[in-house]
Design an enzyme around this catalytic site. Structure first.
Site, PDB file in Angstrom:
ATOM      1  N   TYR A 124       7.214   4.111   8.643  1.00  0.00           N
ATOM      2  CA  TYR A 124       6.573   3.116   8.412  1.00  0.00           C
ATOM      3  C   TYR A 124       5.055   3.995   9.436  1.00  0.00           C
ATOM      4  O   TYR A 124       4.026   3.371   8.780  1.00  0.00           O
ATOM      5  CB  TYR A 124       6.862   2.229   9.592  1.00  0.00           C
ATOM      6  CG  TYR A 124       8.074   1.054   8.859  1.00  0.00           C
ATOM      7  CD1 TYR A 124       7.633  -0.128   8.143  1.00  0.00           C
ATOM      8  CD2 TYR A 124       8.740   1.616   9.324  1.00  0.00           C
ATOM      9  CE1 TYR A 124       8.909  -0.704   7.257  1.00  0.00           C
ATOM     10  CE2 TYR A 124      10.258   0.680   8.613  1.00  0.00           C
ATOM     11  CZ  TYR A 124       9.433  -0.203   7.664  1.00  0.00           C
ATOM     12  OH  TYR A 124      10.725  -1.086   7.497  1.00  0.00           O
ATOM     13  N   ASN A 147       5.535  -7.428   0.114  1.00  0.00           N
ATOM     14  CA  ASN A 147       5.108  -6.839  -1.374  1.00  0.00           C
ATOM     15  C   ASN A 147       6.662  -7.975  -2.257  1.00  0.00           C
ATOM     16  O   ASN A 147       7.068  -8.464  -2.323  1.00  0.00           O
ATOM     17  CB  ASN A 147       6.801  -5.579  -1.240  1.00  0.00           C
ATOM     18  CG  ASN A 147       6.700  -4.749  -2.749  1.00  0.00           C
ATOM     19  OD1 ASN A 147       6.265  -5.266  -3.347  1.00  0.00           O
ATOM     20  ND2 ASN A 147       7.710  -4.075  -2.449  1.00  0.00           N
ATOM     21  N   CYS A 155       9.675  -0.745  -1.258  1.00  0.00           N
ATOM     22  CA  CYS A 155       9.386  -0.729   0.109  1.00  0.00           C
ATOM     23  C   CYS A 155      11.011  -0.311   0.616  1.00  0.00           C
ATOM     24  O   CYS A 155      11.123  -0.154   1.854  1.00  0.00           O
ATOM     25  CB  CYS A 155       9.168  -1.890   0.449  1.00  0.00           C
ATOM     26  SG  CYS A 155      10.598  -3.455  -0.752  1.00  0.00           S
ATOM     27  N   HIS A 156      12.182  -0.064  -0.343  1.00  0.00           N
ATOM     28  CA  HIS A 156      13.461   0.582   0.097  1.00  0.00           C
ATOM     29  C   HIS A 156      13.248   1.808   0.958  1.00  0.00           C
ATOM     30  O   HIS A 156      13.811   2.300   2.044  1.00  0.00           O
ATOM     31  CB  HIS A 156      14.346   0.016  -0.718  1.00  0.00           C
ATOM     32  CG  HIS A 156      14.389   0.472  -1.796  1.00  0.00           C
ATOM     33  ND1 HIS A 156      13.759   0.454  -3.129  1.00  0.00           N
ATOM     34  CD2 HIS A 156      14.974   2.385  -2.440  1.00  0.00           C
ATOM     35  CE1 HIS A 156      13.295   1.248  -3.771  1.00  0.00           C
ATOM     36  NE2 HIS A 156      14.284   2.787  -3.590  1.00  0.00           N
ATOM     37  N   GLU A 184      19.584   6.483  -5.107  1.00  0.00           N
ATOM     38  CA  GLU A 184      18.241   7.523  -5.360  1.00  0.00           C
ATOM     39  C   GLU A 184      18.953   8.385  -5.256  1.00  0.00           C
ATOM     40  O   GLU A 184      18.482  10.001  -6.015  1.00  0.00           O
ATOM     41  CB  GLU A 184      17.442   6.363  -4.908  1.00  0.00           C
ATOM     42  CG  GLU A 184      16.221   5.621  -5.513  1.00  0.00           C
ATOM     43  CD  GLU A 184      15.343   5.770  -5.025  1.00  0.00           C
ATOM     44  OE1 GLU A 184      14.835   6.431  -4.618  1.00  0.00           O
ATOM     45  OE2 GLU A 184      14.819   4.197  -5.337  1.00  0.00           O
TER      46      GLU A 184
END
Length: 190
Positions: A124, A147, A155-156, A184
């Site tokens: 952040y 979002n 945003c994850h 991912e």
């Protein structure tokens, strides 16, 4: 009262079955408005070992999809089957006020979209710096909560400075955030 272009849209929605459960995507001919992860199946019931591509399908609304909604569905299909390939795919157009203009939320979301790639994470604090206001760490958290198109704007991928994944969807979707990050990281391992 001033009417925005979004209020003049004829929005359509499509429901998708995904490894995360049901996803609802809404949009108009101008672009995608929102993506909602509905969390219809409790995490203890969901099989985290399911093959991502075999658990993704359009379940409702396909007959009324605009080209931009179709584009979004194709992008999401690619993300769930081979996430490392979506960086080469064009994103569907966005048609939500939070994503246009120069407000801090829009700037943070655009910075995240542009700078943090599949398999990467950012804190952040670092995202606040990248968006031009290093002291706005809490505002970055607020931007993540607002979002309108999670998954497309990732945003994850925003985590705490300590390396912990942090909360997702107000804490109710922490298991989804962890699944997305693991999904991912598995790039190319199949």
């Amino acid at each position: 009262m001033k009417r925005t272009s979004q209020s003049l849209c004829t929005q359509r929605a499509v429901s998708l079955e995904s490894p995360l459960g049901q996803i609802q995507v809404s949009g108009c001919k101008n672009g995608v408005h929102t993506i909602q992860l509905l969390m219809d199946v409790p995490p203890e019931v969901r099989s985290d070992n399911a093959s991502p591509s075999s658990t993704f399908s359009v379940s409702d609304g396909q007959e009324e999809m605009s080209p931009e909604l179709q584009h979004c569905v194709v992008w999401l299909q690619a993300y769930f089957s081979t996430p490392w390939t979506v960086g080469r795919l064009p994103l569907p157009a966005f048609h939500h006020p939070a994503l246009h203009g120069d407000a801090f939320t829009g700037r943070v979301l655009q910075t995240l979209l542009r700078e943090v790639k599949v398999g990467e994470t950012v804190s952040y604090k670092r995202l606040a710096e990248m968006a031009g206001n290093p002291k706005a760490v809490r505002a970055v958290g607020g931007a993540m909560r607002r979002n309108p198109v999670p998954l497309l704007i990732p945003c994850h991928r925003v985590i705490s400075s300590s390396g912990q994944s942090g909360t997702y969807m107000g804490g109710k979707g922490n298991h989804l955030k962890q699944w997305l990050l693991n999904h991912e990281k598995a790039k190319g391992e199949d």
